[in-house]
Design a protein around this motif. Sequence first.
Motif, short mmCIF file in Angstrom:
data_model
loop_
_atom_site.label_atom_id
_atom_site.label_comp_id
_atom_site.label_asym_id
_atom_site.label_seq_id
_atom_site.Cartn_x
_atom_site.Cartn_y
_atom_site.Cartn_z
N THR A 111 0.85 -1.12 -0.08
CA THR A 111 -0.02 -0.05 0.12
C THR A 111 0.71 1.21 0.05
O THR A 111 1.81 1.39 0.68
CB THR A 111 -1.04 -0.01 1.10
N ASN A 112 0.36 2.11 -0.92
CA ASN A 112 1.29 3.60 -0.90
C ASN A 112 0.63 4.54 -1.23
O ASN A 112 -0.53 4.63 -1.62
CB ASN A 112 2.31 3.19 -2.14
N SER A 169 -5.86 -7.16 -8.50
CA SER A 169 -6.72 -5.71 -8.74
C SER A 169 -6.47 -4.65 -7.96
O SER A 169 -6.21 -4.87 -6.29
CB SER A 169 -8.22 -6.18 -8.52
N ILE A 170 -6.08 -3.63 -8.30
CA ILE A 170 -5.75 -2.29 -7.24
C ILE A 170 -6.86 -1.35 -7.26
O ILE A 170 -7.65 -1.31 -8.49
CB ILE A 170 -4.60 -1.73 -7.84
N THR A 196 -4.17 0.72 -3.05
CA THR A 196 -4.08 -0.59 -2.26
C THR A 196 -4.73 -1.70 -3.10
O THR A 196 -5.13 -1.28 -4.12
CB THR A 196 -4.77 -0.36 -0.72
N THR A 197 -4.91 -2.87 -2.28
CA THR A 197 -5.64 -4.02 -3.20
C THR A 197 -7.35 -3.64 -2.96
O THR A 197 -7.65 -3.08 -1.96
CB THR A 197 -5.28 -5.32 -2.62
N ILE A 198 -7.97 -4.12 -3.65
CA ILE A 198 -9.40 -4.22 -3.78
C ILE A 198 -9.81 -4.78 -2.47
O ILE A 198 -10.67 -4.42 -1.69
CB ILE A 198 -10.10 -4.81 -4.87
N GLU A 199 -9.07 -5.93 -2.02
CA GLU A 199 -9.57 -6.63 -0.79
C GLU A 199 -9.31 -5.72 0.51
O GLU A 199 -9.95 -5.98 1.48
CB GLU A 199 -8.74 -7.87 -0.74
N GLU A 200 -8.15 -4.97 0.56
CA GLU A 200 -7.89 -4.34 1.57
C GLU A 200 -8.30 -2.89 1.69
O GLU A 200 -8.44 -2.05 2.70
CB GLU A 200 -6.50 -4.04 1.84
#
Length: 219
Positions: A111-112, A169-170, A196-200
Amino acid sequence: MNKSSRALVFSFWLIGSIFTAVNIPTLANEIEVPTIVQSNNWQVIEGKGVRLSLPAAYIGGNPEIDLDKITAKLVEINPEYSNRIEAMKRNATAISFSAFDTSPSNSSFITNVNIVTESIPTPMTLEQYSQTSLQELARVYEIELEETVAIGPYEATKIIAQLQTNELSIKQLFYLIQSNEANSDETIFWVVVYSTTIEEFDSRLANFANSIQTFSLQQ
């Protein structure tokens, strides 16, 4: 707006999506973070002309002067980042702020947060800039949300968009912020991108929302 200039800035917005690697081990407590002030488990990270608060596990700063330090610490986490950060090294002077979350994660994505600035040599409103930006983003992203919000003393456009890569997936949260009056000879916009990712994304959204409210420009 000059199309080549817009394409160049848009390519910097995409930088946040390149940081995929293996899972991140617990190294946050061992990392010396450049240019920060600690406060209640959050820190103020200073970039080029801009500052932003983020949780203490983030490392970051002004890529123009801090990127070597940041890279060295990221490579300690995973050597593959040496290659992935080359795009930032080549364009370090064009990126005002970069920060990376070093906390442990089950994801293969780090994550950035990145901030770029764009100077338009003509008067332009936030609405005009946002519509042009949305057109560019829609070529690559699936746009989920676009709305006007207040960021401290600034009016901003908030955009949530998804990007599908070959690996995962971002999901990215964009804030387009105008820093001066639209009728001046030059119009300056700041673009803050949380990636970040879709999941997070949903679990991180509250932190992103708190962070953007700390956005401030340095004199």
